[in-house]
Design an enzyme around this catalytic site. Structure first.
Site, PDB file in Angstrom:
ATOM      1  N   LYS A   1     -24.774  -8.201 -53.655  1.00 41.52           N
ATOM      2  CA  LYS A   1     -25.061  -8.849 -53.451  1.00 41.52           C
ATOM      3  C   LYS A   1     -25.272 -10.805 -53.019  1.00 41.52           C
ATOM      4  O   LYS A   1     -23.966 -10.662 -52.316  1.00 41.52           O
ATOM      5  CB  LYS A   1     -25.319  -9.936 -55.529  1.00 41.52           C
ATOM      6  CG  LYS A   1     -26.279  -9.033 -56.220  1.00 41.52           C
ATOM      7  CD  LYS A   1     -25.745  -9.542 -57.238  1.00 41.52           C
ATOM      8  CE  LYS A   1     -25.994  -8.556 -59.073  1.00 41.52           C
ATOM      9  NZ  LYS A   1     -26.501  -9.770 -60.838  1.00 41.52           N
TER      10      LYS A   1
ATOM     11  N   TYR B   1     -36.323  -5.774 -60.473  1.00 42.30           N
ATOM     12  CA  TYR B   1     -35.743  -5.973 -61.478  1.00 42.30           C
ATOM     13  C   TYR B   1     -36.510  -6.795 -62.542  1.00 42.30           C
ATOM     14  O   TYR B   1     -36.961  -7.671 -63.563  1.00 42.30           O
ATOM     15  CB  TYR B   1     -34.862  -7.677 -60.905  1.00 42.30           C
ATOM     16  CG  TYR B   1     -33.903  -7.859 -60.882  1.00 42.30           C
ATOM     17  CD1 TYR B   1     -32.594  -7.062 -61.972  1.00 42.30           C
ATOM     18  CD2 TYR B   1     -33.463  -7.977 -59.651  1.00 42.30           C
ATOM     19  CE1 TYR B   1     -31.117  -7.057 -60.683  1.00 42.30           C
ATOM     20  CE2 TYR B   1     -32.117  -8.053 -59.229  1.00 42.30           C
ATOM     21  CZ  TYR B   1     -31.334  -6.910 -59.554  1.00 42.30           C
ATOM     22  OH  TYR B   1     -29.869  -7.276 -59.447  1.00 42.30           O
TER      23      TYR B   1
ATOM     24  N   PHE C   1     -34.686 -16.150 -67.382  1.00 43.04           N
ATOM     25  CA  PHE C   1     -33.809 -16.229 -66.199  1.00 43.04           C
ATOM     26  C   PHE C   1     -34.127 -15.300 -64.997  1.00 43.04           C
ATOM     27  O   PHE C   1     -34.074 -15.139 -63.714  1.00 43.04           O
ATOM     28  CB  PHE C   1     -32.653 -16.261 -66.221  1.00 43.04           C
ATOM     29  CG  PHE C   1     -31.944 -14.512 -66.314  1.00 43.04           C
ATOM     30  CD1 PHE C   1     -32.315 -13.602 -65.768  1.00 43.04           C
ATOM     31  CD2 PHE C   1     -31.723 -14.154 -68.296  1.00 43.04           C
ATOM     32  CE1 PHE C   1     -31.945 -12.214 -66.020  1.00 43.04           C
ATOM     33  CE2 PHE C   1     -31.478 -13.098 -68.247  1.00 43.04           C
ATOM     34  CZ  PHE C   1     -31.844 -11.245 -67.518  1.00 43.04           C
TER      35      PHE C   1
ATOM     36  N   ARG D   1     -19.913   0.480 -63.517  1.00 42.40           N
ATOM     37  CA  ARG D   1     -19.761  -0.378 -64.823  1.00 42.40           C
ATOM     38  C   ARG D   1     -18.467  -1.289 -64.792  1.00 42.40           C
ATOM     39  O   ARG D   1     -17.875  -2.006 -64.923  1.00 42.40           O
ATOM     40  CB  ARG D   1     -20.698  -0.149 -65.249  1.00 42.40           C
ATOM     41  CG  ARG D   1     -21.857   0.059 -65.018  1.00 42.40           C
ATOM     42  CD  ARG D   1     -23.044  -0.064 -66.391  1.00 42.40           C
ATOM     43  NE  ARG D   1     -23.270  -1.510 -66.912  1.00 42.40           N
ATOM     44  CZ  ARG D   1     -24.302  -1.801 -66.386  1.00 42.40           C
ATOM     45  NH1 ARG D   1     -24.888  -1.889 -65.041  1.00 42.40           N
ATOM     46  NH2 ARG D   1     -24.244  -3.614 -66.664  1.00 42.40           N
TER      47      ARG D   1
ATOM     48  N   THR E   1     -21.002  -8.302 -66.951  1.00 47.48           N
ATOM     49  CA  THR E   1     -21.979  -9.552 -66.315  1.00 47.48           C
ATOM     50  C   THR E   1     -21.368 -10.623 -66.295  1.00 47.48           C
ATOM     51  O   THR E   1     -22.027 -11.269 -64.942  1.00 47.48           O
ATOM     52  CB  THR E   1     -23.264  -9.708 -67.635  1.00 47.48           C
ATOM     53  OG1 THR E   1     -23.897  -8.627 -67.545  1.00 47.48           O
ATOM     54  CG2 THR E   1     -24.772  -9.971 -66.797  1.00 47.48           C
TER      55      THR E   1
ATOM     56  N   ARG F   1     -16.066  -8.238 -60.123  1.00 50.18           N
ATOM     57  CA  ARG F   1     -16.682 -10.171 -61.102  1.00 50.18           C
ATOM     58  C   ARG F   1     -15.641 -10.878 -61.325  1.00 50.18           C
ATOM     59  O   ARG F   1     -15.742 -11.692 -60.769  1.00 50.18           O
ATOM     60  CB  ARG F   1     -18.024  -9.346 -62.095  1.00 50.18           C
ATOM     61  CG  ARG F   1     -19.088  -8.483 -61.380  1.00 50.18           C
ATOM     62  CD  ARG F   1     -20.497  -8.345 -62.581  1.00 50.18           C
ATOM     63  NE  ARG F   1     -21.535  -8.336 -62.412  1.00 50.18           N
ATOM     64  CZ  ARG F   1     -22.200  -7.624 -62.844  1.00 50.18           C
ATOM     65  NH1 ARG F   1     -21.735  -7.116 -64.056  1.00 50.18           N
ATOM     66  NH2 ARG F   1     -23.693  -7.210 -62.176  1.00 50.18           N
TER      67      ARG F   1
ATOM     68  N   ASN G   1     -23.618 -13.071 -59.755  1.00 49.91           N
ATOM     69  CA  ASN G   1     -22.430 -12.409 -59.872  1.00 49.91           C
ATOM     70  C   ASN G   1     -21.873 -10.544 -59.179  1.00 49.91           C
ATOM     71  O   ASN G   1     -21.165  -9.548 -59.419  1.00 49.91           O
ATOM     72  CB  ASN G   1     -22.257 -11.477 -61.584  1.00 49.91           C
ATOM     73  CG  ASN G   1     -23.764 -10.894 -61.587  1.00 49.91           C
ATOM     74  OD1 ASN G   1     -24.388 -10.284 -60.319  1.00 49.91           O
ATOM     75  ND2 ASN G   1     -23.759 -10.612 -62.574  1.00 49.91           N
TER      76      ASN G   1
ATOM     77  N   HIS H   1     -24.515  -5.625 -58.081  1.00 52.82           N
ATOM     78  CA  HIS H   1     -25.414  -5.189 -59.291  1.00 52.82           C
ATOM     79  C   HIS H   1     -25.104  -3.766 -59.172  1.00 52.82           C
ATOM     80  O   HIS H   1     -24.716  -2.605 -58.122  1.00 52.82           O
ATOM     81  CB  HIS H   1     -26.839  -4.909 -58.403  1.00 52.82           C
ATOM     82  CG  HIS H   1     -27.455  -4.271 -59.225  1.00 52.82           C
ATOM     83  ND1 HIS H   1     -28.062  -4.104 -60.856  1.00 52.82           N
ATOM     84  CD2 HIS H   1     -28.346  -2.528 -59.323  1.00 52.82           C
ATOM     85  CE1 HIS H   1     -28.611  -3.132 -61.225  1.00 52.82           C
ATOM     86  NE2 HIS H   1     -29.014  -2.401 -59.977  1.00 52.82           N
TER      87      HIS H   1
ATOM     88  N   GLU I   1     -33.292   3.609 -58.261  1.00 52.43           N
ATOM     89  CA  GLU I   1     -33.086   2.633 -57.383  1.00 52.43           C
ATOM     90  C   GLU I   1     -32.458   2.960 -55.922  1.00 52.43           C
ATOM     91  O   GLU I   1     -32.564   1.816 -55.101  1.00 52.43           O
ATOM     92  CB  GLU I   1     -32.000   1.898 -57.898  1.00 52.43           C
ATOM     93  CG  GLU I   1     -32.248   0.991 -59.438  1.00 52.43           C
ATOM     94  CD  GLU I   1     -31.675   0.413 -60.153  1.00 52.43           C
ATOM     95  OE1 GLU I   1     -30.185   0.449 -60.073  1.00 52.43           O
ATOM     96  OE2 GLU I   1     -31.707  -0.424 -60.977  1.00 52.43           O
TER      97      GLU I   1
HETATM   98  P1  GDP Z   1     -26.034  -5.680 -65.202  1.00 49.90           P
HETATM   99  O1  GDP Z   1     -26.506  -4.834 -65.568  1.00 49.90           O
HETATM  100  O2  GDP Z   1     -23.942  -6.221 -65.809  1.00 49.90           O
HETATM  101  O3  GDP Z   1     -26.202  -6.951 -64.218  1.00 49.90           O
HETATM  102  O4  GDP Z   1     -27.187  -6.741 -66.096  1.00 49.90           O
HETATM  103  P2  GDP Z   1     -28.079  -7.255 -66.927  1.00 49.90           P
HETATM  104  O5  GDP Z   1     -29.011  -6.161 -66.439  1.00 49.90           O
HETATM  105  O6  GDP Z   1     -28.196  -8.149 -68.004  1.00 49.90           O
HETATM  106  O7  GDP Z   1     -28.996  -8.428 -65.573  1.00 49.90           O
HETATM  107  C1  GDP Z   1     -29.128  -8.113 -64.494  1.00 49.90           C
HETATM  108  C2  GDP Z   1     -29.311  -8.872 -63.678  1.00 49.90           C
HETATM  109  O8  GDP Z   1     -29.861 -10.558 -63.527  1.00 49.90           O
HETATM  110  C3  GDP Z   1     -27.756  -9.551 -63.559  1.00 49.90           C
HETATM  111  O9  GDP Z   1     -26.636  -8.948 -63.156  1.00 49.90           O
HETATM  112  C4  GDP Z   1     -27.766 -11.268 -63.409  1.00 49.90           C
HETATM  113  O10 GDP Z   1     -27.112 -11.127 -62.045  1.00 49.90           O
HETATM  114  C5  GDP Z   1     -28.744 -11.656 -64.076  1.00 49.90           C
HETATM  115  N1  GDP Z   1     -28.226 -12.179 -65.192  1.00 49.90           N
HETATM  116  C6  GDP Z   1     -28.122 -11.682 -66.637  1.00 49.90           C
HETATM  117  N2  GDP Z   1     -28.289 -12.771 -67.564  1.00 49.90           N
HETATM  118  C7  GDP Z   1     -28.521 -14.283 -66.736  1.00 49.90           C
HETATM  119  C8  GDP Z   1     -28.046 -15.520 -66.666  1.00 49.90           C
HETATM  120  O11 GDP Z   1     -28.443 -15.386 -68.861  1.00 49.90           O
HETATM  121  N3  GDP Z   1     -28.863 -16.350 -66.051  1.00 49.90           N
HETATM  122  C9  GDP Z   1     -28.969 -16.000 -64.468  1.00 49.90           C
HETATM  123  N4  GDP Z   1     -29.463 -16.647 -63.768  1.00 49.90           N
HETATM  124  N5  GDP Z   1     -29.105 -14.551 -64.530  1.00 49.90           N
HETATM  125  C10 GDP Z   1     -28.605 -13.809 -65.402  1.00 49.90           C
END
Ligand code: GDP
Length: 131
Positions: free
Chosen positions: A3, A43, A51, A79, A85, A96, A106, A109, A120
């Site tokens: 990222k 996304y 968010f 993962r 996350t 991370r 973070n 992805h 993807e």
């Molecule tokens: P991942 O699969 O671990 O990447 O997590 P998710 O699928 O739940 O979320 C996708 C992405 O959205 C995350 O990797 C973060 O970059 C972003 N994200 C998730 N939760 C938050 C949040 O509470 N705030 C913000 N700003 N971004 C978030």
């Protein structure tokens, strides 16, 4: 994906090195930049989340590296390698934990299923770019 935060902070090389050392085979790899529209499309599943706007803004804020990686049970293994996350909750030694700065920014992805990994992968790469 690596990222924009990890790209800006100079961690791309260390992260790719880690992928290789953990036994992932690189099927495809490139540096690119997502427009707001493309980041929104990638996304789209998070469209209703509070968010989403912030996520689209961040993911289109700088260059990224997109990759397709192959390994036995790759989704689960990847993962595990990247960690939770939220970096505050990520296990020691995960990407991370080492390189992310916040739950939003973070560092990496990873696809959450084989089916999404295919979708993807073809979002970024044509068949001719995958070996
Ligand atoms: P991942 O699969 O671990 O990447 O997590 P998710 O699928 O739940 O979320 C996708 C992405 O959205 C995350 O990797 C973060 O970059 C972003 N994200 C998730 N939760 C938050 C949040 O509470 N705030 C913000 N700003 N971004 C978030």
């Amino acid at each position: 994906m690596i990222k924009p935060d990890a790209m800006r902070n100079g961690h791309a090389g260390a992260i790719i090195d880690r992928f290789i050392k953990e036994g992932f085979r690189i099927v495809a790899l490139k540096q690119t930049k997502l427009s707001q529209e493309k980041a929104g499309e990638f996304y789209a599943v998070h469209k209703e989340r509070p968010f989403y706007g912030e996520l689209v803004e961040f993911m289109s804020s700088g260059v990224i590296i997109a990759a397709i990686l192959e390994k036995e049970n790759a989704v689960t293994a990847f993962r595990e390698l990247i960690g939770a996350t939220n970096p505050a909750q990520a296990a020691e030694g995960t990407i991370r934990k080492l390189y992310a700065t916040s739950v939003g920014e973070n560092a990496v992805h990873g696809s959450d299923s084989d089916e999404n990994a295919k979708i993807e992968g073809s979002f970024f790469f044509s068949g001719l770019e995958q070996f």
